[in-house]
Every structure is written in structure tokens, then in C-alpha cells.
Motif scaffolding. Structure first.
Motif, PDB file in Angstrom:
ATOM      1  N   GLY A 104       0.803  -1.208   0.000  1.00 24.73           N
ATOM      2  CA  GLY A 104       0.000   0.000   0.000  1.00 24.73           C
ATOM      3  C   GLY A 104       0.840   1.263   0.000  1.00 24.73           C
ATOM      4  O   GLY A 104       0.507   2.245  -0.676  1.00 24.73           O
ATOM      5  N   LEU A 105       1.938   1.249   0.738  1.00 24.38           N
ATOM      6  CA  LEU A 105       2.831   2.407   0.741  1.00 24.38           C
ATOM      7  C   LEU A 105       3.506   2.581  -0.609  1.00 24.38           C
ATOM      8  O   LEU A 105       3.669   3.704  -1.093  1.00 24.38           O
TER       9      LEU A 105
ATOM     10  N   GLY B 186      -7.032  -0.305   6.774  1.00 27.04           N
ATOM     11  CA  GLY B 186      -8.201  -1.096   6.392  1.00 27.04           C
ATOM     12  C   GLY B 186      -7.858  -2.140   5.343  1.00 27.04           C
ATOM     13  O   GLY B 186      -8.346  -3.279   5.392  1.00 27.04           O
ATOM     14  N   PHE B 187      -7.020  -1.759   4.388  1.00 28.69           N
ATOM     15  CA  PHE B 187      -6.559  -2.697   3.365  1.00 28.69           C
ATOM     16  C   PHE B 187      -5.797  -3.853   4.010  1.00 28.69           C
ATOM     17  O   PHE B 187      -6.022  -5.029   3.685  1.00 28.69           O
TER      18      PHE B 187
ATOM     19  N   ALA C 106      -5.416  -9.551   5.902  1.00 23.10           N
ATOM     20  CA  ALA C 106      -5.160 -10.504   6.983  1.00 23.10           C
ATOM     21  C   ALA C 106      -6.370 -11.385   7.241  1.00 23.10           C
ATOM     22  O   ALA C 106      -6.234 -12.585   7.525  1.00 23.10           O
ATOM     23  N   ALA C 107      -7.566 -10.817   7.141  1.00 28.56           N
ATOM     24  CA  ALA C 107      -8.781 -11.602   7.376  1.00 28.56           C
ATOM     25  C   ALA C 107      -8.907 -12.731   6.371  1.00 28.56           C
ATOM     26  O   ALA C 107      -9.303 -13.854   6.718  1.00 28.56           O
TER      27      ALA C 107
ATOM     28  N   HIS D 114      -6.749  -9.580  -6.766  1.00 34.03           N
ATOM     29  CA  HIS D 114      -8.139  -9.535  -7.215  1.00 34.03           C
ATOM     30  C   HIS D 114      -9.109  -9.843  -6.076  1.00 34.03           C
ATOM     31  O   HIS D 114     -10.286  -9.458  -6.128  1.00 34.03           O
ATOM     32  N   GLU D 115      -8.641 -10.525  -5.002  1.00 31.99           N
ATOM     33  CA  GLU D 115      -9.522 -10.829  -3.879  1.00 31.99           C
ATOM     34  C   GLU D 115      -9.771  -9.599  -3.001  1.00 31.99           C
ATOM     35  O   GLU D 115     -10.648  -9.628  -2.134  1.00 31.99           O
ATOM     36  N   LEU D 116      -9.001  -8.552  -3.206  1.00 28.84           N
ATOM     37  CA  LEU D 116      -9.141  -7.345  -2.392  1.00 28.84           C
ATOM     38  C   LEU D 116      -9.701  -6.176  -3.198  1.00 28.84           C
ATOM     39  O   LEU D 116      -9.814  -5.069  -2.664  1.00 28.84           O
TER      40      LEU D 116
END
Length: 302
Positions: free
Chosen positions: A252-253, A277-278, A283-284, A298-300
Motif C-alpha cells: 500500500g505504501l 483497512g486494506f 489478513a482476514a 483480485h480478492e481485495l
């Protein structure tokens, strides 16, 4: 290029209950999982380690290649692969016992240079405990920081491998001036002693604390504190969840062109909330399936 430096090993995960449950070998190691997660998220990544030439070592390298992670900085040795025997609790949490004597990753030597285009280097877990490799990784961390490379540290404490807790705590503090981003679990923070504010004054531009299903909190040098809740999911186990957070934060950074202390300070509430949040969502997904199986990009999406 994000380089992940540290051990690759084999997790032996029980496939039932009781002390003699069958053990399923799985590819693992905190830094290794982080590298795989970065590759799955789409970040250009490379792994820097020493890996056995045995069958386990070949399997470890095969997955890195399949995930698009560079392996040109991986050293090889004829010594066996480190083994970690996992115990999974009723809540899905994992604990480990290790077989590390005479294994290949302990003999890592600091390379003369990092891969061309390296923007960040991530360190952590057993590789910063087990000598003589620990000193070589420490040398690489200090050198990278001195060259202005963004450095991330997840101590990922394995207390059973640390013979002198006070000596390790002192060594941890000595690393902080060379760390840009410190990420650790609430349990690790309690074991190490100290607070995010104390650690920030020693060097890191930001500290991220993970609290399992309760979420993540980031602390920044300008007094900022940003928190997000955990994502609700049916937990199979937590193996690799923290490593996925490492990768998600770095990815993300990188996407935000924020791999510098100044850029971290400029993220602000919106940027930090979005980033955390990402990481929580990533992690979930890892917790929702057995073993260290981080999500693909693609899952996120969305």
C-alpha cells in the motif's frame, strides 16, 4: 522493488487433535510469507536469504518463482531446512516449536549490495535471533538504512528461541534508529516492553500495532494515532496473518509512493485509515483458510 530479508522454513501443521496428530508440511517462515504475499498483491519483490538445497528448499524456491518473487539474492547450502512444528489453538491462534540446529538459513551472509531498484527492505522473525545469520541480517539492515533505503521491521517474537530475553530487548532497541516502519503484534509489544511513543523517539517514522480480530493502530511521530477495526471472518487459523499485514502495508505504501519517512508523515488520517483497512482485509482472508495462504490482488478489489 521491495526486498524481504529473512528465513524460509517448513511449518509442520497438525491435521487433527492430540499430540500425535498427523503433521502436514507447509511452506513458511515470517519473511518468506511476506515475500509471497507481496508477489500475490502484485508488488515487484525479491527474497534475500539462505535456503537449503534439499527437497524442502527446492519447494520453497519454486513457490517464490511461481509468485513472481525474485530469487537471485538467495544463497544456497547443503544443510537441512529449518522446521517449525505448529500447534493451533481452539481460537485458531498458532504457537511454534523449532528445529534449527545446523540448518541452512542460520549461515546467511550479508550480500555486497541489494538488487538494483530496491526501494524498501523488510526484516524480522527468527532470522534476527539465530546466529551467525542474525548479525549478518543486522548488518544489512543498518547498511540499507544508512543508504537511505526504507526499512521495515516485524520482530515477530518467538520467545522459545531467545536464550537471553534482556539481551534481545536491548538489541531490539539498538535497531530502531535504522527502522522506518515498525510493525508488531500487541503480544510482541508486551513482551518487548515499552510503548509506541517511546519507540518512535528512537527512530521509526511510524509504528503499527496489530491486535488480532480487534484491528490495527498506527502511531506516527507527529502525535497521530489512527485505528481500524478487524474484519469479521470465520477463523480457520492465524498462520501468516501478521506477515500478510507486513506485505499489505508495504504494498500500500509503494502504490502511494510513500516509502519514505517524509511520505509517512504526510499520509494523514485518510491515508492511514485506508492503508490499515486494506491490511485488515488482507489478513482476514489469510485467517479464513488453512496455513499461510495470503490473498491475491483480485480478492481485495473494491
Amino acid at each position: 522493488m521491495i526486498v524481504v530479508a529473512g528465513e524460509a522454513l517448513i511449518d509442520l501443521v497438525p491435521q487433527g487433535t492430540g499430540p500425535l496428530a498427523a503433521l502436514q508440511p507447509a511452506l513458511g517462515g515470517g519473511p518468506y510469507n511476506t515475500a509471497v504475499a507481496l508477489g500475490r498483491l502484485g508488488s515487484p519483490a525479491a527474497f534475500c536469504s539462505r535456503v537449503s538445497s534439499d527437497a524442502f528448499g527446492e519447494a520453497l524456491l519454486d513457490r517464490l518463482r511461481e509468485t513472481g518473487v525474485g530469487v537471485s539474492s538467495v544463497q544456497r547450502g547443503t544443510e537441512p531446512t529449518t522446521l517449525a512444528v505448529a500447534t493451533v489453538g481452539a481460537d485458531g491462534s498458532a504457537a511454534y516449536s523449532f528445529y534449527v540446529d545446523g540448518t541452512a538459513d542460520r549461515l546467511f551472509e550479508a550480500p555486497a549490495a541489494l538488487p538494483s531498484g530496491t526501494r524498501a527492505v523488510s526484516f524480522g522473525t527468527c532470522s534476527l535471533v539465530l546466529e551467525p545469520g542474525a548479525s549478518a541480517y543486522e548488518e544489512l539492515m543498518r547498511r540499507a538504512a544508512a543508504q537511505g533505503v526504507f526499512t521495515a521491521l516485524d520482530p515477530n517474537i518467538r520467545a522459545g528461541l531467545i536464550p537471553d530475553a534482556d539481551a534481545y530487548r536491548a538489541r531490539f532497541k539498538s535497531w530502531l534508529p535504522s527502522v522506518s516502519l515498525l510493525k508488531l503484534s500487541a503480544e510482541d509489544a508486551e513482551w518487548l516492553g515499552g510503548t509506541p511513543r517511546e519507540w518512535l523517539t528512537a527512530g521509526p517514522a511510524a509504528v503499527v500495532i496489530t491486535r488480532g480480530g480487534e484491528g490495527l493502530t498506527a502511531y506516527t511521530g507527529d502525535g497521530g494515532e489512527y485505528a481500524v477495526p478487524g474484519e469479521r471472518v470465520e477463523v480457520v487459523d492465524t498462520i501468516g496473518a501478521g506477515d500478510t499485514v507486513n506485505a499489505a502495508l508495504l504494498h500500500g505504501l509503494a502504490v502511494r509512493d510513500a516509502l519514505s519517512a517524509r511520505a509517512l508523515a504526510e499520509l494523514g488520517p485518510g491515508g492511514w485509515t485506508e492503508l490499515l483497512g486494506f491490511a485488515a482485509r488482507a489478513a482476514a482472508i489469510t485467517c479464513s483458510r488453512a496455513g499461510a495462504e495470503p490473498p491475491y490482488a483480485h480478492e481485495l478489489e473494491g
